[in-house]
Design an enzyme around this catalytic site. Structure first.
Site, PDB file in Angstrom:
ATOM      1  CE1 TYR A 146      32.888   4.893   9.975  1.00  0.00           C
ATOM      2  CE2 TYR A 146      33.707   7.001  10.798  1.00  0.00           C
ATOM      3  CZ  TYR A 146      33.093   6.249   9.806  1.00  0.00           C
ATOM      4  OH  TYR A 146      32.675   6.866   8.645  1.00  0.00           O
ATOM      5  CG  ASP A 241      41.634   6.471  13.401  1.00  0.00           C
ATOM      6  OD1 ASP A 241      41.839   7.697  13.473  1.00  0.00           O
ATOM      7  OD2 ASP A 241      40.660   5.974  12.795  1.00  0.00           O
ATOM      8  CE  LYS A 269      35.510  12.888  13.634  1.00  0.00           C
ATOM      9  NZ  LYS A 269      35.453  11.477  13.802  1.00  0.00           N
TER      10      LYS A 269
END
Ligand SMILES: *Cc1c(COP(=O)(O)O)cnc(C)c1O
Length: 426
Positions: A146, A241, A269
């Site tokens: 994702y 990522d 995050k």
């Protein structure tokens, strides 16, 4: 029997009138769990409290940012001190410079970095930059990884989409979809085949080096090295990522663990300590294309926001100065080893994946090594255990595709209570 979730249920039905699905991000609707979501009141340390006053040990950790736990004192202090002096300047502040230099020092592959406001913005901008640098259009991604919700990445994506079982999203123009090719994670031959077919057209390969949006997956030995090799060969940029994995397993990223230098890295995050942030960075030669020094345009009114940056600095300071990683890995190992015992004793077929403070439990009678294995696991059983544990005061992620996180604030008592409750589920 008294309804433990009465106030949550009332509020959720109101939420559904005004917000699609009653939520501001799909996974929060608990669609596949067989009950309405609880509405949260507040959170402290490893605990999260709903509006009915129920207390839960939290294994969601806001889906990754809260490695220290909720409302961690030094992070709260940094935010409250900063807020008194203005919440946004529309200009560079000294803290941003400190923060960006700290990140560049941690990641050998990052000479320069640009702050944005979410992981989605980071990956979207990194892809634009890769296209600008290579003057090519195609991007290769992996099934089950994702990368946020930008158009280019909504092909067979994991996370919320995987849970919703939508193969892709409506509203993505065909012209954009055509420029994304999905390969199988851990299958280098699937990547080689695409490079053979389009040797001159692939701008970037983007990958979660340790995927954590289809449960936790680990790369086979050499898979990431092979990716590095083939992308160099075809002059394609390799994007790691690390929005989840950045600062999650050590003070750095997966690239520091496997000793691979990607061309571009995306972060988010943890680096925002629970406030909205994202970042993308890489070698100076590539980053020099970013406006205003280059012609790849990318901007943001609130980018480098002082509150997010202070929370990030405070978080990274703790990660650097305390034995956070040893501590959280130890607790996670105790937890997963004992869960393994419990499930084996009860004769429940399972496969537990764990690395550092991250783990996921798959209910399945085969070893989970690919995305295809993940989607055949027993989701009904997951839902049952989720509801059962919620009643007892444990909050797991509301989807078997989301990983569990143990934070620095989780106590050994929390771990033992979790195990006791888990055992009594069967
Ligand atoms: C969460 C996540 C994103 C998206 O970040 P948002 O802040 O939710 O936009 C991108 N990539 C990975 C690997 C993620 O886990």
């Amino acid at each position: 029997m008294q309804n433990k979730f009465e106030k949550s249920e009332q509020l959720f039905s109101k939420a559904c009138e005004f917000m699609p699905g009653g939520v501001n991000s799909p996974v929060r609707a608990w669609t596949h769990i067989g009950m309405d979501p609880v509405i949260i009141d507040h959170a402290q340390k490893s605990y999260i409290y709903d509006v009915d006053g129920n207390k839960y040990i939290d294994y969601i950790s806001s889906y990754g940012p809260l490695i220290l736990g909720h409302a961690y004192p030094s992070v709260v202090k940094a935010i409250t001190e900063t807020v008194k002096n203005g919440t946004s300047f529309g200009a560079t502040s000294e803290k941003e410079i400190e923060f960006c230099s700290t990140i560049c020092e941690t990641f050998p592959s990052i000479d320069m970095i640009r702050l944005v406001n979410s992981g989605t913005e980071a990956t979207m901008s990194a892809l634009r930059l890769a296209r600008a640098y290579t003057e090519r259009d195609i991007v290769i991604k992996f099934e089950g990884c994702y990368h946020g919700h930008a158009d280019s990445f909504l092909m067979k994506a994991g996370s919320g989409l995987l849970t919703e079982e939508i193969p892709s999203s409506l509203g993505v123009p065909k012209a954009i979809a055509q420029n994304t090719i999905t390969c199988d994670f851990n299958n280098i031959d699937s990547v080689k085949a695409v490079f053979k077919k389009y040797p001159q057209s692939i701008a970037a390969v983007i990958v979660e080096p340790f995927p954590a949006n289809m449960g936790l997956m680990l790369p086979r030995t050499r898979f990431l090295k092979e990716l590095r090799k083939i992308t160099r060969e075809y002059k394609t940029l390799l994007i790691f990522d690390e929005v989840i994995s950045g600062y999650r397993y050590l003070y750095g990223g997966v690239q520091n663990i496997c000793n691979i230098e990607p061309d571009l890295t995306t972060l988010g995050k943890i680096i925002g300590g629970g406030l909205p942030i994202g970042a993308y960075g890489g070698k100076k030669e590539i980053m020099s294309l970013v406006a205003p020094i280059g012609d790849m345009y990318q901007a943001g009114t609130l980018s480098g926001n002082p509150l997010a940056v202070s929370a990030g600095i405070a978080t990274l300071n703790e990660l650097k100065n305390k034995n956070v990683y040893e501590n959280i890995e130890y607790k996670t190992k105790v937890l997963t080893k004992e869960l393994e015992n419990i499930l084996s004793k009860k004769g429940i077929p399972h496969d537990i994946h764990q690395y550092g403070s991250v783990f996921s439990i798959f209910f399945t009678d085969r070893l989970v090594t690919t995305f295809k294995d993940v989607i055949t696991t027993d989701k009904i059983r997951y839902g049952k255990i989720f509801r059962n544990l919620l009643q007892k005061g444990i909050m797991l992620p509301p989807s078997p595709y989301e990983v569990c996180f143990v934070s620095f604030s989780h106590t050994e008592d929390d771990i033992h209570k979790t195990l006791k409750d888990y055992k009594s589920c069967f």
